[in-house]
Scaffold this motif. Structure first.
Motif, PDB file in Angstrom:
ATOM      1  N   ALA A  68       0.826  -1.208   0.000  1.00 49.95           N
ATOM      2  CA  ALA A  68       0.000   0.000   0.000  1.00 49.95           C
ATOM      3  C   ALA A  68       0.861   1.259   0.000  1.00 49.95           C
ATOM      4  O   ALA A  68       0.558   2.239  -0.704  1.00 49.95           O
ATOM      5  N   CYS A  69       1.951   1.237   0.761  1.00 49.38           N
ATOM      6  CA  CYS A  69       2.827   2.411   0.815  1.00 49.38           C
ATOM      7  C   CYS A  69       3.531   2.645  -0.527  1.00 49.38           C
ATOM      8  O   CYS A  69       3.597   3.774  -1.011  1.00 49.38           O
ATOM      9  N   ILE A  70       4.044   1.566  -1.102  1.00 50.68           N
ATOM     10  CA  ILE A  70       4.725   1.690  -2.394  1.00 50.68           C
ATOM     11  C   ILE A  70       3.752   2.147  -3.472  1.00 50.68           C
ATOM     12  O   ILE A  70       4.048   3.044  -4.268  1.00 50.68           O
ATOM     13  N   GLY A  71       2.562   1.536  -3.499  1.00 52.25           N
ATOM     14  CA  GLY A  71       1.575   1.892  -4.510  1.00 52.25           C
ATOM     15  C   GLY A  71       1.139   3.341  -4.413  1.00 52.25           C
ATOM     16  O   GLY A  71       0.984   4.024  -5.438  1.00 52.25           O
ATOM     17  N   ALA A  72       0.951   3.823  -3.187  1.00 44.85           N
ATOM     18  CA  ALA A  72       0.519   5.210  -2.998  1.00 44.85           C
ATOM     19  C   ALA A  72       1.579   6.182  -3.497  1.00 44.85           C
ATOM     20  O   ALA A  72       1.279   7.142  -4.218  1.00 44.85           O
ATOM     21  N   ASP A  73       2.829   5.936  -3.124  1.00 46.21           N
ATOM     22  CA  ASP A  73       3.875   6.863  -3.560  1.00 46.21           C
ATOM     23  C   ASP A  73       4.158   6.720  -5.047  1.00 46.21           C
ATOM     24  O   ASP A  73       4.477   7.713  -5.719  1.00 46.21           O
TER      25      ASP A  73
END
Length: 240
Positions: free
Chosen positions: A110-115
């Motif tokens: 989720a963190c990678i996808g958001a950034d």
């Protein structure tokens, strides 16, 4: 430590797994000296070449450090190991559980996808933005087969990750997709809430095309965190 004979096939792989599990489980704590090569060979009933190969793999995984004098010291894997160890942690009989690692991987996803969505909105070409929009429409008209839906969803996210221009994110994405970083089966209701929300996909594609980086990041994070199972967790940091 008590030893036991192990199977003869791929003995170095088996010995590596046994020693890895003991390090991850704390039986061999950080700072401890690994049993000398000769004793390991005798204790497990294997030749010293197999021991050297196993120790070499432990060293490559940053689980141990071999000094010039030949002493092998166990390292604190929480400080030295890399992301590739996630596979070993999930396979180990001790240490963090498969469920722990899988949930952590979903949080990382989720963190990678958001950034990546934020960076994609800032960096991608007009052509890539158009491809992301078109891919969102293809996904919206795919189904009802869930395997097919998952395929178009992954293809859509690949365009976003590639559009971010961040090679580290792309490699992590590949590892997640290929199963190198273990992700547990997402509960059907959570997975459906993410994959089947075609309007959210369209909005995210529109944010990227409009160069609305903040909005793209916020929506991508909200979308991807739907698949993260909620579970109470203390504030002690990485589990020991």
């Amino acid at each position: 430590m008590a030893e036991g004979h192990i199977r003869r096939e791929a003995v170095s792989d088996q010995l590596f797994a046994v020693l890895r599990d003991r390090i991850l489980g704390g039986e061999l704590p950080a700072g401890a000296a690994l049993t000398p090569e000769r004793e390991l060979a005798a204790g497990f009933g294997v030749n010293r070449h197999a021991v050297r190969e196993a120790v070499k793999r432990l060293q490559q995984a940053r689980l141990v450090e071999v000094s010039h004098g030949g002493r092998t010291q166990v390292l604190d894997w929480r400080r030295t190991a890399g992301l590739d160890l996630a596979v070993g942690i999930a396979a180990a009989d001790t240490g963090p559980t498969v469920q722990d690692i899988a949930r952590d991987a979903l949080e990382m996803r989720a963190c990678i996808g958001a950034d990546a969505a934020r960076l994609c909105a800032l960096r991608c070409s007009a052509r890539t933005a158009a491809e992301i929009t078109a891919a969102a429409e293809r996904h919206a008209h795919t189904g009802p087969d869930l395997t097919e839906l998952d395929g178009t969803y992954v293809a859509w996210w690949r365009l976003i990750i590639e559009g971010s221009g961040n090679i580290a994110y792309l490699l992590a994405f590949n590892s997640l997709v290929d199963g190198m970083i273990p992700v547990a089966d997402v509960p059907a209701d959570l997975g459906a809430a993410e994959i089947l929300d075609v309007e959210a996909h369209r909005r995210l594609a529109a944010h990227i095309a409009a160069r609305e980086a903040g909005a793209a990041e916020e929506l991508a994070r909200e979308l991807l965190t739907r698949s993260v199972p909620s579970a109470p967790r203390g504030c002690e940091g990485v589990r020991r």
